[in-house]
Motif scaffolding. Structure first.
Motif, mmCIF file in Angstrom:
data_model
loop_
_atom_site.group_PDB
_atom_site.id
_atom_site.type_symbol
_atom_site.label_atom_id
_atom_site.label_comp_id
_atom_site.label_asym_id
_atom_site.label_seq_id
_atom_site.Cartn_x
_atom_site.Cartn_y
_atom_site.Cartn_z
ATOM 1 N N GLY A 157 14.208 -21.830 -84.377
ATOM 2 C CA GLY A 157 14.711 -20.750 -85.212
ATOM 3 C C GLY A 157 16.018 -21.111 -85.892
ATOM 4 N N GLY A 158 16.733 -20.088 -86.312
ATOM 5 C CA GLY A 158 17.931 -20.333 -87.101
ATOM 6 C C GLY A 158 19.216 -19.767 -86.518
ATOM 7 N N MET A 159 19.172 -19.281 -85.281
ATOM 8 C CA MET A 159 20.399 -18.757 -84.674
ATOM 9 C C MET A 159 21.356 -19.933 -84.430
ATOM 10 S SD MET A 159 20.034 -15.481 -84.450
ATOM 11 C CE MET A 159 21.339 -15.006 -83.361
ATOM 12 N N PRO A 160 22.597 -19.833 -84.908
ATOM 13 C CA PRO A 160 23.519 -20.976 -84.835
ATOM 14 C C PRO A 160 23.698 -21.554 -83.432
ATOM 15 C CG PRO A 160 24.414 -19.289 -86.265
ATOM 16 C CD PRO A 160 23.184 -18.703 -85.631
ATOM 17 N N ALA A 161 23.839 -20.711 -82.428
ATOM 18 C CA ALA A 161 24.051 -21.217 -81.058
ATOM 19 C C ALA A 161 22.831 -21.998 -80.574
ATOM 20 C CB ALA A 161 24.354 -20.071 -80.109
ATOM 21 N N VAL A 162 21.662 -21.523 -80.947
ATOM 22 C CA VAL A 162 20.424 -22.178 -80.514
ATOM 23 C C VAL A 162 20.261 -23.524 -81.218
ATOM 24 C CG1 VAL A 162 17.913 -21.943 -80.376
ATOM 25 C CG2 VAL A 162 19.359 -19.931 -80.063
ATOM 26 N N VAL A 163 20.497 -23.538 -82.510
ATOM 27 C CA VAL A 163 20.368 -24.780 -83.278
ATOM 28 C C VAL A 163 21.376 -25.826 -82.783
ATOM 29 C CG1 VAL A 163 20.611 -25.827 -85.576
ATOM 30 C CG2 VAL A 163 19.447 -23.627 -85.318
ATOM 31 N N LYS A 164 22.607 -25.389 -82.545
ATOM 32 C CA LYS A 164 23.634 -26.308 -82.051
ATOM 33 C C LYS A 164 23.228 -26.919 -80.714
ATOM 34 C CE LYS A 164 28.477 -26.564 -80.727
ATOM 35 N NZ LYS A 164 29.705 -25.795 -80.492
ATOM 36 N N ASP A 165 22.753 -26.061 -79.805
ATOM 37 C CA ASP A 165 22.336 -26.568 -78.503
ATOM 38 C C ASP A 165 21.165 -27.534 -78.637
ATOM 39 O OD1 ASP A 165 22.564 -26.151 -75.416
ATOM 40 O OD2 ASP A 165 20.420 -26.044 -75.880
ATOM 41 N N TYR A 166 20.211 -27.201 -79.488
ATOM 42 C CA TYR A 166 19.050 -28.088 -79.662
ATOM 43 C C TYR A 166 19.477 -29.436 -80.243
ATOM 44 C CZ TYR A 166 14.550 -29.992 -80.817
ATOM 45 O OH TYR A 166 13.460 -30.821 -80.888
ATOM 46 N N CYS A 167 20.388 -29.419 -81.204
ATOM 47 C CA CYS A 167 20.868 -30.677 -81.789
ATOM 48 C C CYS A 167 21.570 -31.541 -80.753
ATOM 49 C CB CYS A 167 21.799 -30.396 -82.962
ATOM 50 S SG CYS A 167 20.953 -29.755 -84.411
ATOM 51 N N GLN A 168 22.290 -30.907 -79.844
ATOM 52 C CA GLN A 168 23.037 -31.657 -78.833
ATOM 53 C C GLN A 168 22.156 -32.131 -77.689
ATOM 54 O OE1 GLN A 168 26.123 -28.896 -77.779
ATOM 55 N NE2 GLN A 168 27.458 -29.555 -79.439
ATOM 56 N N ASN A 169 21.211 -31.289 -77.249
ATOM 57 C CA ASN A 169 20.474 -31.583 -76.018
ATOM 58 C C ASN A 169 18.992 -31.890 -76.200
ATOM 59 O OD1 ASN A 169 22.829 -31.030 -74.461
ATOM 60 N ND2 ASN A 169 22.439 -28.854 -74.738
ATOM 61 N N GLN A 170 18.421 -31.511 -77.333
ATOM 62 C CA GLN A 170 16.988 -31.708 -77.578
ATOM 63 C C GLN A 170 16.127 -31.088 -76.476
ATOM 64 O OE1 GLN A 170 15.728 -33.460 -80.467
ATOM 65 N NE2 GLN A 170 17.837 -33.080 -81.065
ATOM 66 N N SER A 171 16.595 -29.986 -75.903
ATOM 67 C CA SER A 171 15.892 -29.354 -74.788
ATOM 68 C C SER A 171 15.321 -28.011 -75.215
ATOM 69 C CB SER A 171 16.849 -29.149 -73.607
ATOM 70 O OG SER A 171 16.259 -28.319 -72.631
ATOM 71 N N LEU A 172 13.995 -27.922 -75.246
ATOM 72 C CA LEU A 172 13.368 -26.655 -75.610
ATOM 73 C C LEU A 172 13.544 -25.605 -74.513
ATOM 74 C CD1 LEU A 172 10.119 -27.901 -77.372
ATOM 75 C CD2 LEU A 172 12.216 -27.028 -78.420
ATOM 76 N N LYS A 173 13.673 -26.026 -73.270
ATOM 77 C CA LYS A 173 13.923 -25.073 -72.193
ATOM 78 C C LYS A 173 15.287 -24.422 -72.378
ATOM 79 C CE LYS A 173 14.408 -24.294 -67.255
ATOM 80 N NZ LYS A 173 15.104 -23.080 -67.544
ATOM 81 N N SER A 174 16.280 -25.226 -72.697
ATOM 82 C CA SER A 174 17.621 -24.701 -72.945
ATOM 83 C C SER A 174 17.611 -23.751 -74.141
ATOM 84 C CB SER A 174 18.582 -25.862 -73.187
ATOM 85 O OG SER A 174 19.860 -25.384 -73.489
ATOM 86 N N VAL A 175 16.867 -24.113 -75.171
ATOM 87 C CA VAL A 175 16.720 -23.259 -76.355
ATOM 88 C C VAL A 175 16.153 -21.901 -75.952
ATOM 89 C CG1 VAL A 175 15.266 -22.947 -78.414
ATOM 90 C CG2 VAL A 175 16.556 -25.046 -78.106
ATOM 91 N N ARG A 176 15.109 -21.910 -75.152
ATOM 92 C CA ARG A 176 14.474 -20.654 -74.745
ATOM 93 C C ARG A 176 15.411 -19.811 -73.896
ATOM 94 N NH1 ARG A 176 11.926 -17.114 -77.086
ATOM 95 N NH2 ARG A 176 10.644 -15.836 -75.762
ATOM 96 N N ASP A 177 16.195 -20.459 -73.047
ATOM 97 C CA ASP A 177 17.169 -19.723 -72.237
ATOM 98 C C ASP A 177 18.201 -19.011 -73.115
ATOM 99 O OD1 ASP A 177 15.905 -20.573 -69.921
ATOM 100 O OD2 ASP A 177 17.339 -22.198 -69.538
#
Length: 56
Positions: free
Chosen positions: A8-28
């Motif tokens: 998605g496009g939520m800034p916190a989610v995108v930032k975390d995904y760029c840093q960690n590449q973790s879909l579980k973290s994204v879902r959390d």
């Protein structure tokens, strides 16, 4: 494209995904954002329509 749909496009989610590449973290993070929205709605929406708002 599939990753964009999931992350998605939520800034916190995108930032975390760029840093960690973790879909579980994204879902959390997404679940925490949804939970925070629900808590906020309960402050501003009349109690008689709150269940309908939560469904949406």
């Amino acid at each position: 494209m599939r990753q964009y749909y999931y992350v998605g496009g939520m800034p916190a989610v995108v930032k975390d995904y760029c840093q960690n590449q973790s879909l579980k973290s994204v879902r959390d993070i997404q679940n925490q954002i949804l939970s925070d929205y629900k808590k906020d709605f309960s402050k501003h929406v009349p109690k008689d329509i709150l269940p309908k708002v939560n469904i949406v």
